[in-house]
Design a protein around this motif. Structure first.
Motif, PDB file in Angstrom:
ATOM      1  N   ASP A  54     -13.113 -15.283  -7.759  1.00 58.35           N
ATOM      2  CA  ASP A  54     -14.216 -16.004  -7.110  1.00 58.35           C
ATOM      3  C   ASP A  54     -15.096 -15.090  -6.269  1.00 58.35           C
ATOM      4  N   GLY A  55     -14.914 -13.770  -6.402  1.00 54.66           N
ATOM      5  CA  GLY A  55     -15.741 -12.841  -5.649  1.00 54.66           C
ATOM      6  C   GLY A  55     -15.153 -12.494  -4.287  1.00 54.66           C
ATOM      7  N   TYR A  56     -14.037 -13.156  -3.957  1.00 57.78           N
ATOM      8  CA  TYR A  56     -13.362 -12.889  -2.686  1.00 57.78           C
ATOM      9  C   TYR A  56     -12.736 -11.500  -2.723  1.00 57.78           C
ATOM     10  N   SER A  57     -12.625 -10.904  -1.556  1.00 60.32           N
ATOM     11  CA  SER A  57     -11.914  -9.627  -1.469  1.00 60.32           C
ATOM     12  C   SER A  57     -11.240  -9.563  -0.116  1.00 60.32           C
ATOM     13  N   THR A  58     -10.219  -8.729  -0.005  1.00 58.19           N
ATOM     14  CA  THR A  58      -9.595  -8.517   1.300  1.00 58.19           C
ATOM     15  C   THR A  58      -8.973  -7.129   1.307  1.00 58.19           C
ATOM     16  N   ASN A  59      -9.011  -6.483   2.467  1.00 55.22           N
ATOM     17  CA  ASN A  59      -8.494  -5.123   2.565  1.00 55.22           C
ATOM     18  C   ASN A  59      -7.074  -5.128   3.120  1.00 55.22           C
ATOM     19  N   VAL A  60      -6.231  -4.291   2.549  1.00 57.96           N
ATOM     20  CA  VAL A  60      -4.857  -4.145   3.029  1.00 57.96           C
ATOM     21  C   VAL A  60      -4.503  -2.669   2.933  1.00 57.96           C
ATOM     22  N   PRO A  61      -3.991  -2.086   4.011  1.00 55.96           N
ATOM     23  CA  PRO A  61      -3.580  -0.679   3.935  1.00 55.96           C
ATOM     24  C   PRO A  61      -2.419  -0.508   2.953  1.00 55.96           C
ATOM     25  N   LEU A  62      -2.348   0.653   2.332  1.00 58.15           N
ATOM     26  CA  LEU A  62      -1.264   0.943   1.389  1.00 58.15           C
ATOM     27  C   LEU A  62       0.102   0.713   2.027  1.00 58.15           C
ATOM     28  N   ALA A  63       0.229   1.079   3.311  1.00 58.06           N
ATOM     29  CA  ALA A  63       1.525   0.965   3.984  1.00 58.06           C
ATOM     30  C   ALA A  63       2.027  -0.476   3.977  1.00 58.06           C
ATOM     31  N   ASP A  64       1.113  -1.446   3.867  1.00 56.14           N
ATOM     32  CA  ASP A  64       1.502  -2.847   3.860  1.00 56.14           C
ATOM     33  C   ASP A  64       1.648  -3.404   2.445  1.00 56.14           C
ATOM     34  N   LEU A  65       1.310  -2.584   1.461  1.00 53.87           N
ATOM     35  CA  LEU A  65       1.429  -3.023   0.066  1.00 53.87           C
ATOM     36  C   LEU A  65       2.660  -2.426  -0.607  1.00 53.87           C
ATOM     37  N   ALA A  66       2.977  -1.180  -0.213  1.00 52.26           N
ATOM     38  CA  ALA A  66       4.028  -0.437  -0.917  1.00 52.26           C
ATOM     39  C   ALA A  66       5.402  -0.722  -0.328  1.00 52.26           C
ATOM     40  N   ALA A  67       6.403  -0.070  -0.867  1.00 49.14           N
ATOM     41  CA  ALA A  67       7.797  -0.184  -0.403  1.00 49.14           C
ATOM     42  C   ALA A  67       8.287  -1.621  -0.423  1.00 49.14           C
ATOM     43  N   GLY A  68       7.893  -2.342  -1.463  1.00 47.84           N
ATOM     44  CA  GLY A  68       8.411  -3.693  -1.657  1.00 47.84           C
ATOM     45  C   GLY A  68       7.863  -4.728  -0.705  1.00 47.84           C
ATOM     46  N   LYS A  69       6.802  -4.360   0.042  1.00 42.81           N
ATOM     47  CA  LYS A  69       6.299  -5.310   1.038  1.00 42.81           C
ATOM     48  C   LYS A  69       5.381  -6.359   0.437  1.00 42.81           C
ATOM     49  N   ALA A  70       4.789  -6.083  -0.728  1.00 39.85           N
ATOM     50  CA  ALA A  70       3.771  -6.995  -1.271  1.00 39.85           C
ATOM     51  C   ALA A  70       3.902  -7.078  -2.781  1.00 39.85           C
TER      52      ALA A  70
END
Ligand SMILES: Cc1cc2nc3c(=O)[nH]c(=O)nc-3n(C[C@H](O)[C@H](O)[C@H](O)COP(=O)(O)OP(=O)(O)OC[C@H]3O[C@@H](n4cnc5c(N)ncnc54)[C@H](O)[C@@H]3O)c2cc1C
Lengths: 201, 245
Positions: free
Chosen positions: A116-132
């Protein structure tokens, strides 16, 4: 400041330590979306991994579903002040997505993009290591359309606007670039335990 | 952008008005007045004697005008935590903590001559009312149609004001959809929202709507946006505010 006459509906004590400041517990699963609910058939769904402007890998629905699956049961916290405990998700972790693309993260920041054109920023540290993960199932069922189906990002430890619905891509960026709500006054990071709701919190 | 918040401020309730059997308006005097746009909301925070807090969002019903008074219109939910406090406990003179203005998306498009279609249900008309009031006060030449769904005519929030605006404001069309009572006006409906109804109300605008704003419960918003999409409105031109219930 104590509000005259307000006592509130305090939640059970052993649960209260799982509820961040300013949040209250709900049993239902409220829906908050800035526009119409997109209708995306799995057959039309793709997920694109990008580095800057450059696409590095695109998965279709069946390719993406063949990636290793992970289950997570987590508490989630919406900036509109509700929290829901023990939500059960299944999907593909960001680590497994990167592994399938044969790469490690090229920058410390990412933007999730959506149909839908939405976007959101997330640092790598919060995406990696099984967090996301990119979640495909909720409570053992395919993710309902109004909760982001067929696929949504799940970053459960940040306010839930970061868990972008109808996700169709992840883009690594050189800098931490504000997404949709972050450009509209919401906090750039969104940690519920530090009550980072709005820009200056 | 003014959507960035300052901190919490303590504001006195200066007036309480019963609007419908379930909805009351609360007029609050800002101690630190702020500029806001029609469609924005505030967060209200109640604190118990033990420090326990409850925070909820409420749309601003008043139009931006430079006044230090804002109007909130709060619907009483039977088992709710915050809305029954406002209905049953809060009195004129009480101090309420709030912060705002918040929300940088569900905003009056303004400063265009493009027709705007507003669709709301129940207390979902609150941010739309701010837009209509702003449209009237600013005299921007924007044609507006409002489709408002309520159970009965007594549940129509701001009914008298809306009927008066329909008479006095050129380019403003009003259609009520009453779900539990037969409508008495020929321009109203006696059923739940559906695509033909949305098409009918959109056709009362001088041209196809270029902007659609929908506010209410999630199922209502789903029905209304599906109808607007069926009409050919682009998804990007439809903004929604869901009260989360
Ligand atoms: C941007 C935005 C703007 C809004 N604007 C307005 C507005 O202008 N006017 C308005 O009236 N509302 C508005 N709302 C909704 C408002 O924020 C509140 O959600 C609403 O007032 C209900 O709050 P509450 O504390 O009374 O109910 P809650 O305590 O939050 O409960 C909501 C419902 O869930 C049930 N419930 C939840 N948990 C429990 C539990 N543990 N036990 C029993 N029952 C439970 C209750 O029965 C109740 O019906 C807005 C919401 C948003 C997000």
């Amino acid at each position: 400041m104590v509000t005259r006459g307000f006592t509130g509906r305090p939640s059970g004590s052993e649960l209260s330590e799982r509820i961040p400041p300013g949040q209250h517990l709900v049993e239902n699963f409220p829906v908050l979306t800035a526009g119409p609910t997109p209708r995306i058939e799995p057959a039309d769904w793709t997920f694109t991994l990008k580095v800057g402007p450059r696409p590095v890998k695109i998965w279709n629905w069946s390719e993406f579903n063949a990636l290793p699956r992970t289950r997570m049961t987590r508490d989630i916290h919406c900036v509109t002040s509700w929290s829901k405990l023990n939500t059960a998700w299944e999907g593909v972790t960001i680590d497994d997505i990167l592994a399938d693309a044969g790469m490690s993260a090229p920058t410390p920041f990412a933007l999730a993009h959506c149909y839908d054109g939405y976007s959101t920023n997330v640092p790598l540290a919060d995406l990696a290591a099984g967090k996301a993960m990119v979640a495909l199932n909720y409570e053992g069922q395919p993710l309902p359309r109004d909760h982001g189906g067929p696929a949504r990002l799940l970053v459960p430890h940040l306010y839930f606007w970061k868990s972008a619905k109808w996700v169709n891509g992840l883009q690594f960026t050189e800098r931490d670039e504000a997404g949709f709500w972050e450009l509209r006054g919401y906090h750039i990071y969104g940690d519920p335990w530090r009550e980072q709701r709005y820009r200056n919190d | 952008m003014s959507a960035t918040t300052s901190g919490w401020q303590s504001c006195a309730i200066v007036e309480i008005a019963s609007r419908t059997p379930a909805i009351k308006s609360f007029f609050l005097r800002l101690t630190e007045p702020f500029d806001y746009k029609a469609g924005q909301h505030v967060d209200v925070r109640l604190t118990g004697p033990d420090g326990y807090t409850a925070t909820r969002s409420y749309s601003i019903a008043s139009a931006p005008s430079g006044s230090d008074l804002i109007e909130l219109a709060i619907e009483r939910l039977a088992d709710g935590e915050v809305s029954p406090f406002f209905h049953d406990v809060a009195q004129v003179g009480d101090m309420i903590e709030l912060r705002g203005p918040l929300g940088g998306h569900f905003l009056w498009p303004g400063r265009t001559e493009n027709p705007v279609l507003l669709i709301g249900a129940g207390s979902g008309v609150v941010p739309l009312m701010a837009m209509i009031r702003y449209r009237q006060a600013s005299a921007e030449p924007v044609p507006v149609a409002l489709l408002l769904s309520s159970r009965t005519s007594f549940d129509v929030l701001f009914r008298d004001e809306l009927l008066e605006l329909e008479r006095s404001l050129p380019d403003f069309a009003l259609a009520l959809a009453l779900t539990r009572e037969p409508a008495t006006r020929r321009t109203d409906f006696s059923r739940r929202i559906d695509p033909p109804m949305v098409a009918d109300v959109a056709a009362r605008l001088p041209a196809a709507p270029r902007s659609v704003l929908v506010c209410g419960s999630n199922p209502f918003v789903e029905a209304a946006t599906d109808a607007a999409l069926a009409l050919g409105v682009e998804a990007g031109a439809i903004k929604t505010e869901r009260y989360g219930i």
